[in-house]
Design a protein around this motif. Structure first.
Motif, PDB file in Angstrom:
ATOM      1  N   VAL A  35       0.839  -1.203   0.000  1.00  0.00           N
ATOM      2  CA  VAL A  35       0.000   0.000   0.000  1.00  0.00           C
ATOM      3  C   VAL A  35       0.871   1.249   0.000  1.00  0.00           C
ATOM      4  N   GLY A  39       0.138   2.554  -3.466  1.00  0.00           N
ATOM      5  CA  GLY A  39      -1.075   3.314  -3.196  1.00  0.00           C
ATOM      6  C   GLY A  39      -1.093   4.692  -3.828  1.00  0.00           C
ATOM      7  N   CYS A  42      -1.901   4.540  -7.517  1.00  0.00           N
ATOM      8  CA  CYS A  42      -3.318   4.255  -7.780  1.00  0.00           C
ATOM      9  C   CYS A  42      -4.182   5.477  -7.481  1.00  0.00           C
ATOM     10  N   ASP A  43      -3.775   6.266  -6.480  1.00  0.00           N
ATOM     11  CA  ASP A  43      -4.479   7.522  -6.208  1.00  0.00           C
ATOM     12  C   ASP A  43      -4.380   8.455  -7.414  1.00  0.00           C
ATOM     13  N   TYR A  47      -8.210   6.253  -8.716  1.00  0.00           N
ATOM     14  CA  TYR A  47      -8.955   5.321  -7.870  1.00  0.00           C
ATOM     15  C   TYR A  47      -9.162   5.942  -6.493  1.00  0.00           C
ATOM     16  N   LYS A  48     -10.328   5.722  -5.925  1.00  0.00           N
ATOM     17  CA  LYS A  48     -10.626   6.236  -4.597  1.00  0.00           C
ATOM     18  C   LYS A  48     -10.023   5.294  -3.557  1.00  0.00           C
ATOM     19  N   ARG A  49      -9.199   5.857  -2.680  1.00  0.00           N
ATOM     20  CA  ARG A  49      -8.481   5.068  -1.675  1.00  0.00           C
ATOM     21  C   ARG A  49      -9.455   4.270  -0.805  1.00  0.00           C
ATOM     22  N   THR A  51     -11.170   1.575  -1.720  1.00  0.00           N
ATOM     23  CA  THR A  51     -12.210   0.838  -2.443  1.00  0.00           C
ATOM     24  C   THR A  51     -11.607  -0.435  -3.046  1.00  0.00           C
ATOM     25  N   TRP A  54      -9.350   0.190  -6.031  1.00  0.00           N
ATOM     26  CA  TRP A  54      -8.059   0.726  -5.592  1.00  0.00           C
ATOM     27  C   TRP A  54      -7.162  -0.403  -5.094  1.00  0.00           C
ATOM     28  N   ARG A  55      -7.726  -1.314  -4.303  1.00  0.00           N
ATOM     29  CA  ARG A  55      -6.951  -2.459  -3.812  1.00  0.00           C
ATOM     30  C   ARG A  55      -6.492  -3.335  -4.975  1.00  0.00           C
ATOM     31  N   CYS A  57      -5.910  -2.328  -7.976  1.00  0.00           N
ATOM     32  CA  CYS A  57      -4.835  -1.585  -8.629  1.00  0.00           C
ATOM     33  C   CYS A  57      -3.511  -1.804  -7.901  1.00  0.00           C
ATOM     34  N   VAL A  58      -3.527  -1.736  -6.575  1.00  0.00           N
ATOM     35  CA  VAL A  58      -2.311  -1.937  -5.779  1.00  0.00           C
ATOM     36  C   VAL A  58      -1.740  -3.332  -6.029  1.00  0.00           C
TER      37      VAL A  58
END
Length: 91
Positions: A35, A39, A42-43, A47-49, A51, A54-55, A57-58
């Motif tokens: 993360v 993270g 992805c932000d 992507y909304k942290r 969600t 977002w996960r 994407c990480v």
């Protein structure tokens, strides 16, 4: 003395074993590192942290990075030779 050797071996092996709590803590540290490393990217991608996308994407960025790191190295090495003279090839 010979009766104590099995006791010491068992004690030594018991000290090497990890508990489920230790494995869980190690997994949590690995997730926290992912993360922290991926993270922010992805932000920036929108992507909304926190969600699920977002996960995802990480995890995908981590997987991509791991693949690129290990795919460039030879996956198989073959060596042959005699008395200290070896010929090795990597594929």
């Amino acid at each position: 003395m010979s009766k104590l050797i099995p006791f010491f071996l068992i004690a030594l092996l018991a000290g090497c074993a990890t508990t489920p709590a230790e494995r869980e803590a190690r997994a949590q540290r690995e997730v926290d590192q992912m993360v922290q490393a991926y993270g922010p990217a992805c932000d920036k991608l929108g992507y909304k942290r926190g969600t699920d996308p977002w996960r995802d994407c990480v995890v995908k960025l981590s997987t991509k990075d791991s693949y690129e790191r290990y795919a460039s190295q030879p996956s198989m090495t073959t060596c042959f030779g005699h008395h200290g003279f070896f010929q090795c090839t990597g594929f």
